[in-house]
Write a protein that holds these residues in place. Structure first.
Motif, PDB file in Angstrom:
ATOM      1  N   ILE A   3       0.814  -1.207   0.000  1.00 12.59           N
ATOM      2  CA  ILE A   3       0.000   0.000   0.000  1.00 12.59           C
ATOM      3  C   ILE A   3       0.857   1.270   0.000  1.00 12.59           C
ATOM      4  CG2 ILE A   3      -0.229   0.082   2.503  1.00 12.59           C
ATOM      5  CD1 ILE A   3      -3.100   1.022   2.069  1.00 12.59           C
ATOM      6  N   GLY A   4       2.027   1.221   0.681  1.00  5.26           N
ATOM      7  CA  GLY A   4       2.902   2.391   0.698  1.00  5.26           C
ATOM      8  C   GLY A   4       3.378   2.771  -0.693  1.00  5.26           C
ATOM      9  N   GLN A   5       3.754   1.764  -1.477  1.00  2.00           N
ATOM     10  CA  GLN A   5       4.200   2.019  -2.842  1.00  2.00           C
ATOM     11  C   GLN A   5       3.057   2.541  -3.697  1.00  2.00           C
ATOM     12  OE1 GLN A   5       7.454   1.687  -3.955  1.00  2.00           O
ATOM     13  NE2 GLN A   5       6.632   2.801  -5.719  1.00  2.00           N
ATOM     14  N   LYS A   6       1.848   2.010  -3.481  1.00  2.00           N
ATOM     15  CA  LYS A   6       0.685   2.491  -4.229  1.00  2.00           C
ATOM     16  C   LYS A   6       0.423   3.968  -3.923  1.00  2.00           C
ATOM     17  CE  LYS A   6      -1.836  -1.894  -4.707  1.00  2.00           C
ATOM     18  NZ  LYS A   6      -2.143  -1.818  -6.135  1.00  2.00           N
ATOM     19  N   ILE A   7       0.534   4.329  -2.652  1.00  2.00           N
ATOM     20  CA  ILE A   7       0.319   5.721  -2.259  1.00  2.00           C
ATOM     21  C   ILE A   7       1.388   6.617  -2.885  1.00  2.00           C
ATOM     22  CG2 ILE A   7       0.442   7.302  -0.288  1.00  2.00           C
ATOM     23  CD1 ILE A   7      -0.965   5.099   1.345  1.00  2.00           C
ATOM     24  N   ARG A   8       2.639   6.164  -2.845  1.00  2.00           N
ATOM     25  CA  ARG A   8       3.729   6.948  -3.432  1.00  2.00           C
ATOM     26  C   ARG A   8       3.508   7.169  -4.927  1.00  2.00           C
ATOM     27  NH1 ARG A   8       8.894   6.205  -5.764  1.00  2.00           N
ATOM     28  NH2 ARG A   8      10.407   7.763  -5.066  1.00  2.00           N
ATOM     29  N   ASN A   9       3.129   6.092  -5.637  1.00  2.00           N
ATOM     30  CA  ASN A   9       2.910   6.211  -7.075  1.00  2.00           C
ATOM     31  C   ASN A   9       1.752   7.155  -7.385  1.00  2.00           C
ATOM     32  OD1 ASN A   9       4.977   4.391  -7.460  1.00  2.00           O
ATOM     33  ND2 ASN A   9       3.651   2.642  -7.918  1.00  2.00           N
ATOM     34  N   ALA A  10       0.679   7.048  -6.591  1.00  2.00           N
ATOM     35  CA  ALA A  10      -0.481   7.915  -6.815  1.00  2.00           C
ATOM     36  C   ALA A  10      -0.144   9.373  -6.519  1.00  2.00           C
ATOM     37  CB  ALA A  10      -1.649   7.450  -5.950  1.00  2.00           C
ATOM     38  N   ARG A  11       0.648   9.593  -5.466  1.00  2.00           N
ATOM     39  CA  ARG A  11       1.050  10.970  -5.130  1.00  2.00           C
ATOM     40  C   ARG A  11       1.875  11.581  -6.257  1.00  2.00           C
ATOM     41  NH1 ARG A  11       5.683  12.898  -3.272  1.00  2.00           N
ATOM     42  NH2 ARG A  11       6.514  10.871  -2.582  1.00  2.00           N
ATOM     43  N   LYS A  12       2.838  10.828  -6.758  1.00  4.22           N
ATOM     44  CA  LYS A  12       3.692  11.333  -7.825  1.00  4.22           C
ATOM     45  C   LYS A  12       2.892  11.567  -9.112  1.00  4.22           C
ATOM     46  CE  LYS A  12       8.220   9.763  -6.308  1.00  4.22           C
ATOM     47  NZ  LYS A  12       8.777  11.129  -6.384  1.00  4.22           N
ATOM     48  N   ALA A  13       1.907  10.699  -9.361  1.00  2.00           N
ATOM     49  CA  ALA A  13       1.084  10.859 -10.558  1.00  2.00           C
ATOM     50  C   ALA A  13       0.282  12.160 -10.503  1.00  2.00           C
ATOM     51  CB  ALA A  13       0.143   9.663 -10.710  1.00  2.00           C
ATOM     52  N   LYS A  14      -0.066  12.599  -9.298  1.00  4.99           N
ATOM     53  CA  LYS A  14      -0.785  13.856  -9.133  1.00  4.99           C
ATOM     54  C   LYS A  14       0.147  15.049  -9.024  1.00  4.99           C
ATOM     55  CE  LYS A  14      -5.255  12.584  -7.216  1.00  4.99           C
ATOM     56  NZ  LYS A  14      -5.999  13.495  -8.087  1.00  4.99           N
ATOM     57  N   GLY A  15       1.457  14.798  -9.034  1.00  4.31           N
ATOM     58  CA  GLY A  15       2.422  15.889  -8.957  1.00  4.31           C
ATOM     59  C   GLY A  15       2.507  16.536  -7.586  1.00  4.31           C
ATOM     60  N   LEU A  16       2.197  15.779  -6.529  1.00  5.33           N
ATOM     61  CA  LEU A  16       2.222  16.310  -5.169  1.00  5.33           C
ATOM     62  C   LEU A  16       3.532  15.967  -4.477  1.00  5.33           C
ATOM     63  CD1 LEU A  16      -1.356  15.342  -3.938  1.00  5.33           C
ATOM     64  CD2 LEU A  16      -0.562  17.633  -4.539  1.00  5.33           C
ATOM     65  N   THR A  17       4.083  16.921  -3.748  1.00  3.31           N
ATOM     66  CA  THR A  17       5.229  16.642  -2.900  1.00  3.31           C
ATOM     67  C   THR A  17       4.744  15.989  -1.610  1.00  3.31           C
ATOM     68  OG1 THR A  17       5.109  18.776  -1.787  1.00  3.31           O
ATOM     69  CG2 THR A  17       6.432  18.656  -3.814  1.00  3.31           C
ATOM     70  N   LEU A  18       5.675  15.409  -0.863  1.00  2.81           N
ATOM     71  CA  LEU A  18       5.318  14.858   0.446  1.00  2.81           C
ATOM     72  C   LEU A  18       4.703  15.930   1.329  1.00  2.81           C
ATOM     73  CD1 LEU A  18       8.325  12.526   1.382  1.00  2.81           C
ATOM     74  CD2 LEU A  18       5.926  11.838   1.254  1.00  2.81           C
ATOM     75  N   GLU A  19       5.295  17.124   1.302  1.00  9.54           N
ATOM     76  CA  GLU A  19       4.811  18.219   2.141  1.00  9.54           C
ATOM     77  C   GLU A  19       3.388  18.612   1.765  1.00  9.54           C
ATOM     78  OE1 GLU A  19       7.067  21.791   1.825  1.00  9.54           O
ATOM     79  OE2 GLU A  19       6.155  22.701   3.589  1.00  9.54           O
ATOM     80  N   ALA A  20       3.114  18.682   0.463  1.00  2.00           N
ATOM     81  CA  ALA A  20       1.786  19.091   0.007  1.00  2.00           C
ATOM     82  C   ALA A  20       0.725  18.081   0.432  1.00  2.00           C
ATOM     83  CB  ALA A  20       1.791  19.260  -1.509  1.00  2.00           C
ATOM     84  N   LEU A  21       1.021  16.774   0.241  1.00  2.00           N
ATOM     85  CA  LEU A  21       0.045  15.752   0.629  1.00  2.00           C
ATOM     86  C   LEU A  21      -0.124  15.710   2.143  1.00  2.00           C
ATOM     87  CD1 LEU A  21      -1.874  13.472  -0.050  1.00  2.00           C
ATOM     88  CD2 LEU A  21       0.075  11.904  -0.126  1.00  2.00           C
ATOM     89  N   ALA A  22       0.993  15.828   2.871  1.00  2.00           N
ATOM     90  CA  ALA A  22       0.912  15.813   4.333  1.00  2.00           C
ATOM     91  C   ALA A  22       0.024  16.949   4.830  1.00  2.00           C
ATOM     92  CB  ALA A  22       2.321  15.922   4.931  1.00  2.00           C
ATOM     93  N   HIS A  23       0.145  18.134   4.197  1.00  2.00           N
ATOM     94  CA  HIS A  23      -0.689  19.274   4.580  1.00  2.00           C
ATOM     95  C   HIS A  23      -2.158  18.972   4.317  1.00  2.00           C
ATOM     96  CE1 HIS A  23      -2.269  23.320   4.929  1.00  2.00           C
ATOM     97  NE2 HIS A  23      -2.715  23.247   3.687  1.00  2.00           N
ATOM     98  N   GLN A  24      -2.451  18.354   3.199  1.00  2.00           N
ATOM     99  CA  GLN A  24      -3.836  18.067   2.838  1.00  2.00           C
ATOM    100  C   GLN A  24      -4.496  17.092   3.801  1.00  2.00           C
ATOM    101  OE1 GLN A  24      -4.818  17.069  -1.204  1.00  2.00           O
ATOM    102  NE2 GLN A  24      -3.289  18.439  -2.061  1.00  2.00           N
ATOM    103  N   VAL A  25      -3.745  16.120   4.288  1.00  2.00           N
ATOM    104  CA  VAL A  25      -4.346  15.059   5.099  1.00  2.00           C
ATOM    105  C   VAL A  25      -4.104  15.241   6.595  1.00  2.00           C
ATOM    106  CG1 VAL A  25      -4.178  13.440   3.194  1.00  2.00           C
ATOM    107  CG2 VAL A  25      -2.340  13.513   4.890  1.00  2.00           C
TER     108      VAL A  25
END
Length: 211
Positions: A3-25
């Motif tokens: 699941i971690g790899q799936k999340i990473r791939n989906a995040r990158k596909a949306k062009g989100l940085t770790l910081e941006a996704l962390a802020h959103q969630v």
């Protein structure tokens, strides 16, 4: 693929940085990074928020390794509409929403974030929260405010300055026992606070306009 790899791939596909996704969630980049690398599990609520932000489906649990995740995952929270109001009445709305009527709101905007019973949207004024990084809140964008939210260093809040009576939107910082309101735009100065303001609520979602 776990699941971690799936999340990473989906995040990158949306062009989100770790910081941006962390802020959103509503988590920090360290937790998110460890989750993506399989070094740490995620609780149910956090995983639902992450998958909702990334548009990932929870309908097919057999398609992912959920051994590090608590069972009985629920689907993403359905959107709820909150009123877009003026800055003038923001504090009063947060304290006594029953004194207002649907017509007092400029419009109603939906969000999957839980802003509570008294949540509301505001339109960002000025450029003090605009920066080259992420997040950035340009003038005209909308921010969803959850009243009576916990005060967490690094999160973003709408605050009423008691000396002037004005409302402002800034990042709250605690450092070495001192407390500050920090603008993201370096042109503006960071303000130390010492009981001279009242926190109206925490910003938990944002919408861009005019795109």
């Amino acid at each position: 693929m776990d699941i971690g790899q799936k999340i990473r791939n989906a995040r990158k596909a949306k062009g989100l940085t770790l910081e941006a996704l962390a802020h959103q969630v509503g988590t920090d980049t360290g937790n998110l990074s460890r989750l993506e690398r399989g070094k740490q599990g995620a609780n149910q609520d956090l995983l639902v928020r992450i998958m909702g932000a990334l548009g990932m489906s929870l309908a097919s649990p057999l398609d992912m390794d959920v051994s590090n995740v608590e069972p009985a995952l629920q689907p993403t929270r359905p959107p709820k509409e909150y009123p877009l109001i003026s800055w003038v009445i923001a504090g009063e709305w947060a304290e006594s929403p029953d004194n207002f009527h649907p017509g007092d709101a400029e419009e109603w905007l939906a969000s999957t974030e839980n802003a509570g019973d008294n949540g509301f949207w505001l339109t960002v004024r000025g450029d003090s929260m605009t920066c080259a990084g992420n997040p950035s809140f340009p003038e005209g964008s909308r921010i969803l405010v959850r009243p009576e939210a916990d005060r967490i260093s690094g999160k973003y809040y709408v605050v009423k300055m008691l000396d002037s009576g004005e409302h402002t939107f800034k990042q709250y910082i605690e450092d070495a026992g001192l407390k500050y309101l920090r603008p993201l735009n370096p042109v503006y100065r960071t303000m130390e606070i010492n009981g001279n303001c009242r926190f109206i609520g925490r910003v938990i979602d944002t919408k861009m306009t005019g795109l």
